[in-house]
Design a protein around this motif. Structure first.
Motif, PDB file in Angstrom:
ATOM      1  N   ARG A   1      -3.960   1.386  -2.868  1.00  0.00           N
ATOM      2  CA  ARG A   1      -3.977   0.120  -2.131  1.00  0.00           C
ATOM      3  C   ARG A   1      -3.771  -1.033  -3.131  1.00  0.00           C
ATOM      4  NH1 ARG A   1      -5.543   1.589   2.921  1.00  0.00           N
ATOM      5  NH2 ARG A   1      -5.946  -0.530   3.602  1.00  0.00           N
TER       6      ARG A   1
ATOM      7  N   TRP B   1      -4.052   7.064  -0.400  1.00  0.00           N
ATOM      8  CA  TRP B   1      -3.504   5.716  -0.579  1.00  0.00           C
ATOM      9  C   TRP B   1      -3.700   5.232  -2.011  1.00  0.00           C
ATOM     10  CZ3 TRP B   1      -0.732   3.268   3.051  1.00  0.00           C
ATOM     11  CH2 TRP B   1      -0.963   3.534   4.406  1.00  0.00           C
TER      12      TRP B   1
ATOM     13  N   ASN C   1       0.844  -1.186   0.000  1.00  0.00           N
ATOM     14  CA  ASN C   1       0.000   0.000   0.000  1.00  0.00           C
ATOM     15  C   ASN C   1       0.885   1.243   0.000  1.00  0.00           C
ATOM     16  OD1 ASN C   1      -2.456  -1.325   0.007  1.00  0.00           O
ATOM     17  ND2 ASN C   1      -2.503  -1.523   2.230  1.00  0.00           N
TER      18      ASN C   1
END
Length: 438
Positions: A332, A330, A306
């Motif tokens: 991910r 983020w 991540n």
């Protein structure tokens, strides 16, 4: 303005109160493991009070419940103290984090042992079953998170985490003890036409336990479901990558066979020697976020792939947001590579970026969790584009990546082995890298 969750407000308020006490414990020479052990011993005391109440008290005497509740809250305070002692005293360690987690589980199981013993001793049979189910749910909430994070999946959502469980049990037990003192421990509420009582004084304690039995198991199941979705996406991504790479591997093997056949045994030996290399650093195998012309730099950690991405933030007029020029989010990768905003806790305590205007088109930046290495957002004299500059190996460079190697610890106090900053010297185009202990 963004609404701050009540849980975070309370957490901040408690830290303001306990931090002076924490500093006093550090001066006395207490380590985080010692504080954790004190909390464990206090929870044994909770079980002893409940067991004593079951053996020596009577059904109408709820004073034992009240005193046990007070000790539950006091023992729970040490759950916060050990983490703060580690953070403020800079005594984080991998074993300390594990020791804290293991003793927390023991503490909770021992506390529920006392509760179940008390309820069975005074013939609250159904309530004792709900207490046992609550204990199962409490363990599974913690276990599903630990197991998911062991697979590289973040799993912190849901109600009834440990602080909420401690507060609910402690407050309801104290309220039950106080009510027993003023309205009597044998008070009962009847409804006309119903032969048995609907509620009694003890219900002040047992109803929250029943609620906990339901909510903890719902939380554990929801965590399991969200982890499955993340793991399925991760497996699908890995399968797709493997499928796309397979023809290249086959082609490479065929080429290697022809090449070795033509060049003979000596060339094979040279190829084998070249393949004997030092183990590749994990950061060199992580995916690189691309395709975003607003991207400034990114941050990765050893926990999983991540990736934190920092990019320019523009207002509705297409101009740089002077109050908050950097957007942090983020990517991910284990969950399919989708974009996700930081949670409130992550933004306030860990990965959020604070900015301070230094003049026209110039900002001083730093992560909220680390202020020692300031960064500077400025227009490049070379192409007039906004870039983030950092001092790397005593040279000014355009920052491209930060990598943090973490070995255990907790969210609040991770054990950082090293931080690596990588950038490019604009004048020479040469890549610059530096590792250091933050």
């Amino acid at each position: 303005m963004e609404k701050v969750p009540l849980r975070i407000k309370l957490q901040k308020a408690i830290y303001v109160v306990i931090d002076p006490f924490v500093k006093g414990l550090i001066k006395l020479g207490l380590t985080p493991n010692m504080v954790t052990m004190i909390g464990f011993v206090l929870n044994i005391g909770v079980a002893v009070i409940f067991i004593e109440g079951g053996e020596r008290g009577n059904r109408g005497d709820l004073s034992y419940v009240g005193w046990a509740g007070a000790l539950v809250l006091f023992a729970g305070l040490f759950d916060m103290l050990d983490g703060q002692v580690a953070r403020l005293g800079k005594m984080s360690s991998s074993f300390g984090a594990m020791f804290d987690s293991v003793l927390d589980r023991y503490s909770e199981l021992i506390m529920f042992l006392g509760i179940c013993y008390y309820l069975i001793a005074h013939h609250y049979f159904f309530s004792s079953l709900f207490a046992f189910v609550a204990m199962i749910g409490s363990m599974m909430v913690s276990y599903t998170r630990a197991r998911a994070e062991g697979l590289g999946i973040e799993c912190k959502d849901g109600l009834m985490q440990r602080p909420e469980r401690i507060v609910l049990i402690g407050v309801s037990a104290i309220a039950c003890g106080i009510a027993g003192e003023y309205i009597g421990g044998d008070w009962k509420w009847y409804i006309s036409g119903v032969k048995f009582h609907v509620l009694e004084t003890m219900s002040i304690f047992t109803l929250p336990l029943t609620l906990m039995a339901v909510l903890t198991n719902i939380t554990a199941i929801n965590r399991l479901r969200s982890s499955k979705q993340a793991q399925d996406a991760k497996d699908a991504l890995a399968k797709a990558s493997k499928t796309s790479v397979l023809p290249l591997i086959i082609g490479g093997l065929l080429f290697a066979g022809i090449f070795s056949y033509k060049n003979g045994y000596a060339q094979q030996n040279a190829l084998s020697a070249n393949n004997r290399r030092v183990a590749i650093e994990p950061q060199d195998t992580f995916p690189i976020p691309r395709g975003n012309n607003k991207q400034l730099f990114y941050l990765q950690r050893t926990a999983n792939t991540n990736t934190i991405v920092c990019e320019l933030k523009y207002n509705n007029n297409g101009e740089l947001d002077v109050d908050d020029p950097v957007h942090v989010f983020w990517i991910r990768y284990p969950e399919g590579g989708h974009k996700k905003e930081l949670s409130y806790i992550q933004r306030i305590f860990a990965y959020g970026i604070k900015s301070q205007a230094q003049g026209k088109d110039s900002y001083k930046l730093h992560f909220v969790s680390y202020k020692k290495r300031p960064l500077y957002l400025m227009r490049s004299p070379k192409d007039n584009q906004f870039k983030v500059y950092a001092t790397i190996n005593n040279q000014q460079a355009v920052l491209s990546r930060i990598f943090i190697k973490v070995d255990g610890g907790t969210f609040w106090s991770p054990n950082v082995v090293y931080m690596e900053m990588k950038g490019v010297d604009e004048q020479t185009g040469k890549e610059i890298m530096q590792r250091f202990k933050p």
